[in-house]
Design an enzyme around this catalytic site. Structure first.
Site, mmCIF file in Angstrom:
data_model
loop_
_atom_site.group_PDB
_atom_site.id
_atom_site.type_symbol
_atom_site.label_atom_id
_atom_site.label_comp_id
_atom_site.label_asym_id
_atom_site.label_seq_id
_atom_site.Cartn_x
_atom_site.Cartn_y
_atom_site.Cartn_z
ATOM 1 C CD GLU A 135 1.797 -0.199 -48.661
ATOM 2 O OE1 GLU A 135 2.983 -0.315 -48.304
ATOM 3 O OE2 GLU A 135 1.430 0.600 -49.528
ATOM 4 C CG ASP A 156 6.092 3.919 -52.086
ATOM 5 O OD1 ASP A 156 5.024 3.285 -52.050
ATOM 6 O OD2 ASP A 156 7.070 3.563 -52.782
ATOM 7 C CG ASP A 172 4.402 -0.768 -57.314
ATOM 8 O OD1 ASP A 172 4.246 0.464 -57.442
ATOM 9 O OD2 ASP A 172 5.208 -1.268 -56.524
HETATM 10 C C1 GLC Z 1 7.191 1.339 -54.788
HETATM 11 C C2 GLC Z 1 6.214 2.382 -55.316
HETATM 12 C C3 GLC Z 1 6.713 2.923 -56.630
HETATM 13 C C4 GLC Z 1 8.100 3.505 -56.441
HETATM 14 C C5 GLC Z 1 9.042 2.458 -55.854
HETATM 15 C C6 GLC Z 1 10.403 3.046 -55.503
HETATM 16 O O1 GLC Z 1 7.212 0.227 -55.613
HETATM 17 O O2 GLC Z 1 4.924 1.862 -55.429
HETATM 18 O O3 GLC Z 1 5.842 3.902 -57.128
HETATM 19 O O4 GLC Z 1 8.608 3.954 -57.649
HETATM 20 O O5 GLC Z 1 8.479 1.901 -54.679
HETATM 21 O O6 GLC Z 1 10.283 4.069 -54.591
#
Ligand code: GLC
Length: 749
Positions: free
Chosen positions: A372, A369, A448
């Site tokens: 980017e 995650d 998200d």
């Molecule tokens: C980001 C991710 C989400 C995750 C969060 C906490 O917002 O896109 O899926 O739950 O981070 O890690």
């Protein structure tokens, strides 16, 4: 002239044209730095015969498939061998470090791709940015950019299909007919203007593109099952309780995801031993119940002199630096962080070493995650400043060039490590960001999203667009990430997602709980039904996954996949195909209990009732809360996990048809088998010839067919009559099966 192309030199620019094969071209305009070929998996060059002929006002290059004319001023026209123009570019312009060019669009032309977009399926008429960013908070339709751009489009028009891939990771703008209705303007902030152009059928251009940038490898079979997640399951006890809930409510479950709170203070590669005192035991326990564990990893490394990953990385110079030599710091979940420079091969190896303890613990997949990369900022873009330096394989570069590659290379680091750490198991990686080629390493989810009906509707064009950009494995957080879906929205989202490659329930911190039983009845029973359906569909999904390894074809396909020449299909984005057999039309309007479905030409069967339909036709179909419209294309052989394995044969193909079944042990790299069923319809009989490849013996004794749409009167297997019981047909492994259709019309249908 070159053996496979030409180099055209002008006072201010040079254009190199190479035929990589007769139907694939690479054009490179310089000056500008050439890209490091991170997107490219195989630099295949086919021996291609071409001719280079001077013309009064330029040059003409020609292969067996493509003719390309370059004017003295730098305009380029792409044509078929017969001279039909399918792409036309004006001379490109260079402004400082930037390149831009104008591509003419025809009135009927539609454009698809660009990676992950919260835009209509046909991308024409809007401006898109190619700069991976976290849209912040949560997003709905229209947000741009998102986490994962791919600088390619597929063009459909009446003179054919082409795919263009710009191999340039710089910040870019794709204005696809927004400022000028009949032109696309493509602008890159830096680098050479290099692009590949693929011409042919829709399937062919994607096959060629993924041949070059890599086909998605076969995932472990469990990954196609159901994943349950939440930000966060905060303790081992909570995970056990959730899993128990699935058991108590008789709900199939294939994977549990641990979000950031499983870590110690969000320090990547650590475990909070207070809340997860026995993670290895927990993982084993879950695995004993057929449930895999996936853990999240973020690239930011917490600045903490007492933390080994930080210490080591600092000591070994693994983190990105500013031009003055100081290590760049940014804010993410753990507070101030430093960031590995994945454009450095030594950093990729170093990063990869940290997966070892997790692999040894039995962790089955990793969820990448914030890559980017995202940083939290008070103003400006939530990412690194452009001056940040990157190794770029030793040649040096800045974040302007490396930004869009960051996620791709984080996944590459993990993939390469996992192939060594677990040589007998297939890696499972899930990523939020990436670039062209990321399909070689990771699955994706759409990030998200808002918990709204509009966000549910957006899911289809977003997922289809990723597939048309070479990235087949993706899906949304069921119910949307950020909010509190009503039971109805949750049900409808669940039903749609049950047919998407990545099938995961996930939600943000602070939102109401969303495990399927939370909504009570009828949601629970409906969800159970769709979970079971997903399990039954696994042989089909797995076969599609194997097909993707061979052709790059996405699992989820737009309706125009069936006939790219039919403009009536070009903008349908409220339904999709799963493989070539199923047409799925989710319900995406609150309160709706029926919906209109466009059935493309051919015969179709209602999946739930077997009612036959003939397209092209718009039909209004019942869609009570417990169903969404699903149709099966006539001639399909749909393998389903029922009584072991059942092959559902739906009606008769137009003249010929084919069904495929791929089987193996579900993980690893051992024996496999592919059975192909070639169907031929003749008068009142259906002949099915079976061919096989691979070295896995057929599991079980014979094949079980279930026939829909007609009554079998008689069946002959390799010359021997076999009994037919109603619509079920159990036959030994055959070379040829002949099924006679009961001619009594009162008994068919
Ligand atoms: C980001 C991710 C989400 C995750 C969060 C906490 O917002 O896109 O899926 O739950 O981070 O890690």
């Amino acid at each position: 002239p070159l053996a496979d192309g030409a180099r055209l030199t002008g006072p201010d620019a040079e254009l190199e044209i190479r035929f990589l094969s007769s139907d694939v071209l690479r054009l490179t305009w310089t000056p500008g730095r050439l890209p490091i070929p991170y997107a490219i998996a195989r630099d295949i060059l086919e021996d291609t015969r071409i001719s280079v002929v001077p013309q009064p006002d330029g040059w003409c290059l020609e292969s067996a498939a493509i003719r390309i004319e370059v004017g003295m001023d730098g305009r380029v026209r792409f044509q078929t061998a017969a001279g039909r123009v399918w792409r036309e570019e004006d001379p490109p312009e260079r402004q400082g470090e930037a390149w831009r060019h104008r591509v003419r669009l025809r009135p009927e032309e539609r454009l698809y791709g660009l990676g992950e977009r919260a835009a209509p399926l046909n991308r024409r008429g809007r401006v898109y940015r190619m700069w991976n960013l976290d849209p912040g908070g949560s997003y709905g339709p229209g947000a741009d950019p998102l986490y994962l751009g791919v600088p390619l489009w597929i063009s459909l028009h009446t003179d054919g299909v082409y795919l263009v891939f710009y191999e340039n990771p710089s910040d870019a703008t794709f204005d696809l007919g927004a400022s000028e209705p009949d032109a696309a303007w493509v602008s890159f902030a830096g680098g050479a203007l290099r692009y590949y152009v693929f011409y042919g059928s829709l399937e062919h251009v994607l096959a060629r593109y993924t041949e070059r940038t890599g086909r998605p490898p076969l995932p472990p079979r469990w990954a196609l099952g159901f994943h349950q997640s939440r930000w966060s399951y905060e303790s081992a006890d909570e995970v056990r309780a959730v899993v128990q809930g699935f058991r108590d409510h008789d709900l199939p479950l294939h994977a549990i995801h641990l979000d950031i709170d499983f870590m110690d203070g969000y320090r990547v590669f650590t475990v909070d031993r207070r809340r997860f005192p026995d993670l290895p035991d927990l993982i084993r326990e879950l695995e004993g119940q057929g449930i895999r564990t996936v853990v999240i990893l973020d690239p930011g490394v917490k600045i903490d002199p007492g933390y080994s990953v930080y210490q080591e990385g600092m000591a070994q110079g693994m983190f990105c630096r500013l031009p003055d030599g100081k290590v760049y710091r940014g804010l993410v979940w753990p507070g101030w962080c430093v960031f590995p420079d994945f454009t450095d091969p030594a950093v990729r190896v170093w990063w990869g070493i940290h997966y070892r303890p997790f692999v040894e613990m039995g962790v089955a997949g990793f969820w990448h995650d914030m890559n980017e990369p995202t940083t939290f900022v008070a103003w400006g873009e939530p990412t690194f400043p452009r001056v940040v330096r990157h190794a770029m394989e030793g040649r040096g570069g800045d974040h302007q060039e490396a930004h869009n590659l960051y996620g791709l290379l984080m996944n590459r680091a993990a993939w390469e490590a996992l192939r060594e750490l677990q040589p007998d198991r297939r890696p499972f990686l899930l990523t939020r960001s990436g670039w062209a080629g990321v399909q070689r390493y990771a699955w994706n989810w759409t990030g998200d999203t808002e918990s709204t009906w509009a966000a549910l509707r957006q899911t289809i064009p977003t997922v289809l667009g990723l597939g048309l950009s070479g990235i087949p494995y993706t899906g949304p957080d069921i119910g949307g990430f950020s909010g509190a879906p009503t039971a109805e929205l949750f049900i409808r989202w669940f039903q749609a997602a049950a047919f998407m490659p990545f099938f995961r329930n996930h939600a943000a911190k602070g939102t109401p709980r969303r495990e399927p039983w939370v909504f009570g009845e009828p949601a629970l029973s409906i969800v159970r039904e769709f979970l079971r359906l997903r399990v039954r569909l696994l042989p089909y999904l797995y076969t599609l996954a194997w097909e993707a390894t061979q052709t790059g074809a996405p699992l989820l396909r737009p309706l125009f996949w069936l006939d790219p020449k039919d403009p009536a299909l070009w903008e349908i984005e409220d339904a999709f195909l799963l493989g070539s057999s199923l047409l799925v039309a989710p319900v995406m309007e609150e309160g709706a209990r029926s919906r209109k479905v466009f059935l493309p030409s051919g015969e179709w069967y209602d999946f739930w009732s077997d009612q036959p339909f003939v397209g092209p036709e718009v039909v209004e179909v019942e869609a009570p809360l417990e169903r969404i419209p699903v149709f099966v294309r006539a001639g399909s052989i749909l393998p389903m996990a029922e009584d072991g394995l059942t092959l559902h044969l739906y009606g008769l193909p137009g003249r010929e048809g084919e069904g495929i079944l791929y089987q193996d042990s579900g993980d690893g790299f051992g024996p496999y088998r592919v059975d192909r069923f070639h169907e031929r319809r003749q008068e009142g009989t259906l002949r099915i010839r079976r061919t096989e490849e691979g070295d896995l013996p057929w599991p079980g004794d014979g094949l079980r067919f279930q026939i829909h749409g007609f009554i079998p009167a008689h069946a002959v297997v390799d010359g021997r009559s076999v009994p037919v019981e109603g619509r079920a047909l159990i036959v030994p492994l055959f070379e040829e099966l002949i099924v006679e259709v009961d001619p009594d019309p009162s008994r068919t249908g």
